[in-house]
Design a protein around this motif. Structure first.
Motif, PDB file in Angstrom:
ATOM      1  N   ARG A 528       0.831  -1.216   0.000  1.00 19.30           N
ATOM      2  CA  ARG A 528       0.000   0.000   0.000  1.00 19.30           C
ATOM      3  C   ARG A 528       0.861   1.260   0.000  1.00 19.30           C
ATOM      4  O   ARG A 528       0.508   2.264  -0.633  1.00 19.30           O
ATOM      5  CB  ARG A 528      -0.914  -0.006   1.221  1.00 19.30           C
ATOM      6  N   GLY A 529       1.997   1.202   0.701  1.00 19.44           N
ATOM      7  CA  GLY A 529       2.890   2.354   0.695  1.00 19.44           C
ATOM      8  C   GLY A 529       3.465   2.615  -0.688  1.00 19.44           C
ATOM      9  O   GLY A 529       3.550   3.768  -1.127  1.00 19.44           O
ATOM     10  N   ARG A 530       3.863   1.548  -1.383  1.00 17.83           N
ATOM     11  CA  ARG A 530       4.374   1.734  -2.746  1.00 17.83           C
ATOM     12  C   ARG A 530       3.281   2.260  -3.674  1.00 17.83           C
ATOM     13  O   ARG A 530       3.549   3.083  -4.557  1.00 17.83           O
ATOM     14  CB  ARG A 530       4.946   0.413  -3.275  1.00 17.83           C
ATOM     15  N   ASP A 531       2.066   1.787  -3.463  1.00 22.64           N
ATOM     16  CA  ASP A 531       0.967   2.286  -4.285  1.00 22.64           C
ATOM     17  C   ASP A 531       0.727   3.768  -4.027  1.00 22.64           C
ATOM     18  O   ASP A 531       0.512   4.543  -4.968  1.00 22.64           O
ATOM     19  CB  ASP A 531      -0.297   1.479  -3.984  1.00 22.64           C
ATOM     20  N   THR A 532       0.798   4.172  -2.761  1.00 22.65           N
ATOM     21  CA  THR A 532       0.624   5.594  -2.437  1.00 22.65           C
ATOM     22  C   THR A 532       1.749   6.425  -3.031  1.00 22.65           C
ATOM     23  O   THR A 532       1.517   7.507  -3.584  1.00 22.65           O
ATOM     24  CB  THR A 532       0.572   5.779  -0.912  1.00 22.65           C
ATOM     25  N   GLN A 533       2.975   5.941  -2.911  1.00 22.75           N
ATOM     26  CA  GLN A 533       4.095   6.675  -3.501  1.00 22.75           C
ATOM     27  C   GLN A 533       3.958   6.797  -5.008  1.00 22.75           C
ATOM     28  O   GLN A 533       4.265   7.845  -5.589  1.00 22.75           O
ATOM     29  CB  GLN A 533       5.408   5.973  -3.169  1.00 22.75           C
ATOM     30  N   ALA A 534       3.516   5.710  -5.641  1.00 18.82           N
ATOM     31  CA  ALA A 534       3.394   5.740  -7.099  1.00 18.82           C
ATOM     32  C   ALA A 534       2.274   6.674  -7.535  1.00 18.82           C
ATOM     33  O   ALA A 534       2.432   7.453  -8.478  1.00 18.82           O
ATOM     34  CB  ALA A 534       3.153   4.326  -7.629  1.00 18.82           C
ATOM     35  N   ARG A 535       1.139   6.623  -6.848  1.00 16.89           N
ATOM     36  CA  ARG A 535      -0.019   7.409  -7.267  1.00 16.89           C
ATOM     37  C   ARG A 535       0.108   8.866  -6.819  1.00 16.89           C
ATOM     38  O   ARG A 535       0.137   9.776  -7.634  1.00 16.89           O
ATOM     39  CB  ARG A 535      -1.294   6.804  -6.712  1.00 16.89           C
ATOM     40  N   LEU A 536       0.197   9.055  -5.506  1.00 25.20           N
ATOM     41  CA  LEU A 536       0.229  10.420  -4.981  1.00 25.20           C
ATOM     42  C   LEU A 536       1.594  11.063  -5.219  1.00 25.20           C
ATOM     43  O   LEU A 536       1.680  12.274  -5.424  1.00 25.20           O
ATOM     44  CB  LEU A 536      -0.107  10.394  -3.491  1.00 25.20           C
ATOM     45  N   GLY A 537       2.655  10.261  -5.203  1.00 26.75           N
ATOM     46  CA  GLY A 537       3.983  10.816  -5.454  1.00 26.75           C
ATOM     47  C   GLY A 537       4.186  11.251  -6.877  1.00 26.75           C
ATOM     48  O   GLY A 537       4.964  12.172  -7.153  1.00 26.75           O
ATOM     49  N   SER A 538       3.500  10.607  -7.833  1.00 26.25           N
ATOM     50  CA  SER A 538       3.582  11.038  -9.231  1.00 26.25           C
ATOM     51  C   SER A 538       2.696  12.246  -9.479  1.00 26.25           C
ATOM     52  O   SER A 538       3.056  13.148 -10.231  1.00 26.25           O
ATOM     53  CB  SER A 538       3.173   9.894 -10.162  1.00 26.25           C
ATOM     54  N   GLY A 539       1.526  12.243  -8.864  1.00 26.28           N
ATOM     55  CA  GLY A 539       0.589  13.343  -9.065  1.00 26.28           C
ATOM     56  C   GLY A 539      -0.484  13.027 -10.080  1.00 26.28           C
ATOM     57  O   GLY A 539      -1.584  13.565 -10.004  1.00 26.28           O
ATOM     58  N   ALA A 540      -0.175  12.184 -11.046  1.00 27.73           N
ATOM     59  CA  ALA A 540      -1.136  11.842 -12.093  1.00 27.73           C
ATOM     60  C   ALA A 540      -0.730  10.510 -12.697  1.00 27.73           C
ATOM     61  O   ALA A 540       0.381  10.008 -12.473  1.00 27.73           O
ATOM     62  CB  ALA A 540      -1.188  12.930 -13.163  1.00 27.73           C
ATOM     63  N   ALA A 541      -1.632   9.949 -13.480  1.00 26.93           N
ATOM     64  CA  ALA A 541      -1.340   8.654 -14.115  1.00 26.93           C
ATOM     65  C   ALA A 541      -0.124   8.746 -15.022  1.00 26.93           C
ATOM     66  O   ALA A 541       0.653   7.802 -15.141  1.00 26.93           O
ATOM     67  CB  ALA A 541      -2.560   8.178 -14.897  1.00 26.93           C
ATOM     68  N   ARG A 542       0.069   9.881 -15.658  1.00 25.30           N
ATOM     69  CA  ARG A 542       1.216  10.068 -16.544  1.00 25.30           C
ATOM     70  C   ARG A 542       1.700  11.505 -16.395  1.00 25.30           C
ATOM     71  O   ARG A 542       0.887  12.442 -16.347  1.00 25.30           O
ATOM     72  CB  ARG A 542       0.814   9.794 -17.989  1.00 25.30           C
ATOM     73  N   VAL A 543       3.003  11.676 -16.293  1.00 26.27           N
ATOM     74  CA  VAL A 543       3.590  12.999 -16.083  1.00 26.27           C
ATOM     75  C   VAL A 543       4.655  13.228 -17.142  1.00 26.27           C
ATOM     76  O   VAL A 543       5.617  12.457 -17.253  1.00 26.27           O
ATOM     77  CB  VAL A 543       4.211  13.119 -14.672  1.00 26.27           C
TER      78      VAL A 543
END
Length: 976
Positions: A528-543
């Motif tokens: 769940r932490g990696r998922d949060t980092q990937a989603r919220l840490g990126s900001g969007a599905a594609r950057v």
């Protein structure tokens, strides 16, 4: 004597095989941890290399030959010999010079490039590849656009930048050179490591088509050049960045830096390989913290299981040992007859377990870490003799009571009085658990020293304490059932609680389930932490990261590509500029709800977007191509400049010195040839003394705000600005478009900044309108503002600190082409999926694979101990229940006593063990480095989901129930 021991083993071969298998699992568990660490080290390095950027896999040495300065890189060729001494890299030479003559525009030069082996890395679309002097290759799009074909001639001349027209342009600065188009090309893997860090294929409105003109090494000396950038690119070959080469490669890079400094201090070495090596080391360090956290309790559990099962078997043979003691056997014969049977089985299992542990990890590594590039590693077998010795010592220690007890004690079938007191070892374990837990807290979660053993000791201590507390409860329940006449439950409970070693068996099962529960907590929390980092840490599905542009340009370009704001959002990073900087994001708030990944437990993005942009603010626009400003001034010492922008670029247009009286000042800047917007005005002075004057602007409307050096009033003739500036100090008065709320609305996470510097010409007051748990991409100490407002706040042409375009899954496949058509140049493409892949290949994620393996091994140890316990108990319980049946015990209660004893026992143990695992996680899990290498400050989950824990509980309980039910059915069949 040996023959007698082997006969005993054969007579109880079922128990011996079970004990051998249990010993195998125990020793395999001890060998598995170091073996897994070795495999994880390789996997961490391979994963980081697989997700590394081009700069982290290449080494570039640059030098410049400037004809105007008369300088060069005389030692550039010598450095090539130094690079060759750096093993494992393949080197490519290149040279590049800017030219004009191919394109019709003068806004950017054409890149004329020689690159070694270029023909092997492009596809020839038409014509042939390069052969002789004056041959060139054109990009297929460039050739189509210009109507050129193989065999045509082009003329190029060296280019020199010229900024006299207000915008950068390039003019001829050398003799023209006639060149022949040998063919057209299409790049193969334009982002591949062969092309290095040169950005050959980056295109855009300000940099060109992204298709350089390639030529031969003979063409460059025959061309009149002004400036030539020369480079040697080293590309790391497979295996160079393997984990065993890290230290050596660091030393070699340091030697290369020294060699470059000694040859020519103007040479520049560009590489991000040290950053990659550091990231590999950080991932390995995380693995070396995470794996021992569960390896220690697993090893202790393995020793405990051998100790318990051997002791339990010895309890079952007490009558035999009593007969041996009564016959007056000498102590060594008594010792050998008591311990030999178990030692033979344990030794056989230990020897097999040494090999089985390594084979198991080799198999796991082949599945879990495919393609790491190395054969199976057997070096961890050096721990096998230690593991086997520990297993044998645990077996010997388990039988010490049977070797020292008197005959009367050996003949007892129930625990002696006082047997329930707390042993010295358990008291020591409790003290160690407290000490290590305190150390972990005092060190702020540092898993060093004795703090590393805190999770293991706490889990085992809680398991022992709860087993001692719960078994008496079960005994009282059995006694109450007996008083009520419920013989089945009473006999089942009494058979368990009155059996010697029952508390240790229950403790073992609880500890085994606790290890699995702790592993479940870590695996789910980490995922769940990696998922949060990937989603919220990126900001969007594609950057998409684009080349630096101003906030206004970025906003206009993204809105031009996505007018409705359905799938794209312009984003720039900001800074408060205070003594304790707080990072900020400026976003196109109208697309915030559609595009951004939003934090949980926050107000809806649509609500926050509405608060960030409560009113619309529109800039002043002119149709072009002429910029005309009608001004009345009461002084001839004022100077006026105007900041303008358009899709063609940005510029500050100097209108010159104002005349006293009314006049219209005109310019035709290139950026305004199709119309532009006025972003700000700047009024300065001339001369050596302070200037106090008034000026009225008649032609640009009345929607303006003045900075601190001017006072603005609005009248029927326009806006009047009273200025006081000191030319000697470079003071100026600025006007910026009005309409932006003052104070500026912001959403914030953490503590809201009191003001923001650096965003506008003056410090901005802020109005915190929404509190967030975290700002996407930045974390828990950041703020969010509207990009449209920030574009109006800055009067100059300052470029954004980090310009990005965020996209949601609805973005079209040709989004990059659409943005390029709007003047943006995409330099990086990442997002949720890419970040998640990178996190999954880092040390913390890879280490959690061992937690899954540890949970499985712990469960197998518990099941093996249960099976052996059932086998030992079977004979004595059969005798007891058959005797009761003869005395009149009905079939129903006898069946209940035989069938439900062990299922109830293991169900209680697994449930309690999972709760112990969760408790241990809450006490120590916060210290585990699960978040990856250099994680952003995000609200990462700290606890697992209860649904996942329930699923794990069922998965762990299932094999126990299978063994317990099978044992109960066999016992019921024997009792009849």
């Amino acid at each position: 004597m040996l023959t007698l021991v082997l006969a005993m083993v054969w007579h109880r071969r079922g128990q011996a095989v079970t004990l051998a298998l249990l010993s195998l699992l125990a020793v395999a568990s001890a060998v598995a941890a170091p073996a897994y660490l070795i495999a994880a080290d390789r996997a961490v390095a391979a994963g980081q290399v697989a997700t590394a950027s081009t700069g982290e896999l290449t080494l570039t040495v640059r030098g410049v030959q400037d004809a105007t300065a008369g300088g060069g890189t005389d030692d550039f060729a010598n450095l090539g010999g130094t690079l060759i001494a750096l093993p494992g890299f393949r080197y490519f030479y290149s040279a590049e010079t800017p030219t004009v003559g191919l394109e019709k525009t003068d806004r950017y030069p054409t890149r004329l490039v020689f690159r070694q082996d270029v023909c092997a890395h492009v596809t020839i679309v038409a014509g042939r590849c390069l052969f002789g002097e004056s041959d060139v290759l054109l990009g297929e799009r460039t050739a189509d656009r210009l109507g050129l074909a193989p065999g045509d001639e082009i003329t190029l001349a060296a280019a020199s930048p010229d900024g006299s027209a207000g915008v950068p342009r390039f003019v001829p600065a050398g003799k023209p050179k006639a060149l022949v188009v040998a063919g057209t090309y299409r790049a193969v893997q334009p982002g591949g490591t062969y092309w290095g860090r040169h950005g050959y294929f980056v295109g855009g409105a300000d940099v060109g088509s992204g298709e350089p003109v390639f030529t031969t090494s003979m063409t460059m000396p025959a061309t009149d050049r002004v400036r030539t950038e020369m480079a040697i690119d080293g590309v790391a070959a497979p295996g160079v960045l393997d984990v065993h080469r890290i230290d050596g490669l660091r030393a070699e890079l340091r030697r290369l830096d020294q060699a470059a400094a000694e040859l020519d201090d103007t040479l520049q070495i560009d590489t991000d390989i040290p950053e990659l090596l550091d990231r590999i080391d950080e991932g390995r360090a995380a693995s070396r913290l995470l794996v021992p956290v569960l390896a220690v309790p697993l090893v202790l559990l393995a020793c405990f299981s051998i100790h318990l099962t051997v002791g339990y078997g010895a309890d079952g043979r007490q009558s035999e040992l009593a007969v041996v003691a009564l016959r007056g056997a000498r102590w060594w014969s008594r010792w050998w007859l008591a311990a030999g049977e178990s030692l033979v089985a344990v030794l056989a299992g230990a020897l097999a377990g040494c090999l089985a542990g390594q084979v198991l990890i080799n198999a796991v590594a082949a599945v879990r870490f495919p393609g790491v590039g190395q054969a199976a590693d057997w070096s961890s077998l050096r721990y096998a003799p230690i593991a086997a010795l520990i297993a044998l010592l645990a077996a010997v220690a388990a039988q010490r009571r049977q070797l020292t007890r008197p005959v009367a004690a050996l003949l007892r079938r129930i625990p002696a009085p006082g047997a329930g007191r707390v042993p010295f070892g358990e008291a020591v374990l409790l003290v160690l658990a407290v000490l290590t837990g305190v150390q972990l807290v005092l060190s702020d979660g540092s898993l060093t020293g004795i703090g590393l053993f805190a999770p293991a000791l706490i889990l085992l201590t809680l398991a022992l304490l709860l087993s001692r507390a719960l078994l008496p409860v079960l005994g009282r329940f059995a006694a109450g059932a007996l008083r009520r006449g419920r013989l089945g439950p009473a006999l089942a409970g009494l058979q368990v609680t009155r059996r010697p070693g029952a508390s240790r068996l229950f403790a073992l099962l609880v500890a085994a389930a606790a290890v699995a529960g702790y592993a479940a907590c870590a695996i789910d929390t980490g995922a769940r932490g990696r998922d949060t980092q990937a989603r919220l840490g990126s900001g969007a599905a594609r950057v998409l990261t684009v080349q630096p542009v101003s906030a206004r340009q970025l906003l206009a370009a993204v809105r031009g590509a996505d007018p409705d704001g359905r799938w794209a959002m312009a984003v720039t990073q900001l800074s408060s500029g205070t003594d304790v900087p707080v990072a900020g994001l400026a976003v196109d708030s109208r697309a915030l709800a559609a595009v951004a990944t939003w934090p949980l437990d926050a107000e809806s993005p649509a609500t926050v977007a509405q608060r960030l942009r409560p009113v619309e603010a529109e800039p002043t626009v002119i149709e072009g191509p002429e910029l005309a400003v009608d001004v009345t001034s009461d002084s001839d010492r004022l100077q006026l400049s105007v900041s303008v922008s358009s899709p063609d670029g940005e510029a500050t247009v100097d209108l010159g010195r104002l005349r006293a009286g009314r006049a219209t000042y005109r310019q035709q800047p290139l950026v305004c040839r199709h119309g532009c917007r006025i972003n700000g005005l700047q009024v300065g002075g001339s001369g050596a003394t302070q200037v106090k004057a008034r000026m009225t602007i008649h032609s640009l409307g009345d929607r303006w705000l003045a900075g601190k050096s001017g006072e603005l009033t609005t009248g029927p003739d326009g806006v009047t600005l009273a200025v006081t500036v000191a030319p000697s100090y470079g003071e100026v008065a600025r006007l910026r478009p009005a309409g932006v709320p003052d104070p500026l609305p912001i959403a914030y996470a953490g503590a809201a900044p009191e003001a923001i510097k650096g965003l506008a010409d003056d410090t901005l007051r802020v109005d915190p309108v929404a509190a967030l748990p975290a700002v996407p991409q930045l974390g828990r100490r950041a703020y969010l503002v509207d990009l449209g407002y920030t574009g109006l706040l800055t009067s100059g042409t300052r470029r954004a600190q980090a310009a990005q375009v965020w996209l949601n899954p609805a973005a079209p496949p040709d989004v990059v082409d659409r943005l390029t058509a709007q003047g943006l140049t995409v330099v990086d493409d990442t997002g949720t999926a890419a970040v998640r892949e990178r996190l999954d290949r880092q040390g913390p994620a890879l280490s959690l694979g061992f937690y899954l393996l540890a949970a499985g091994l712990a469960t197998l140890l518990g099941v093996g101990a249960l099976v052996l316990t059932v086998a030992v108990d079977r004979g004595r319980r059969t005798e007891d229940l058959v005797a009761m049946r003869i005395q009149g015990l009905r079939r129903g209660p006898a069946g209940q006593a035989t069938f439900w004893t062990y299922p109830v026992l293991v169900t209680a143990a697994v449930l309690v063990g999972m709760l112990v695992g969760v408790a241990g996680w809450r006490l120590t899990g916060w210290a585990l480095p699960l978040a990856g290498v250099n994680p952003p400050d995000l609200p990462l989950p700290g606890q697992p989901r209860w649904g996942v824990l329930l699923w794990w509980t069922g998965a762990v309980l299932l094999p126990y129930l299978v063994a317990a039910v099978a044992g109960g059915r066999d016992l019921r069949r024997r009792v009849g």
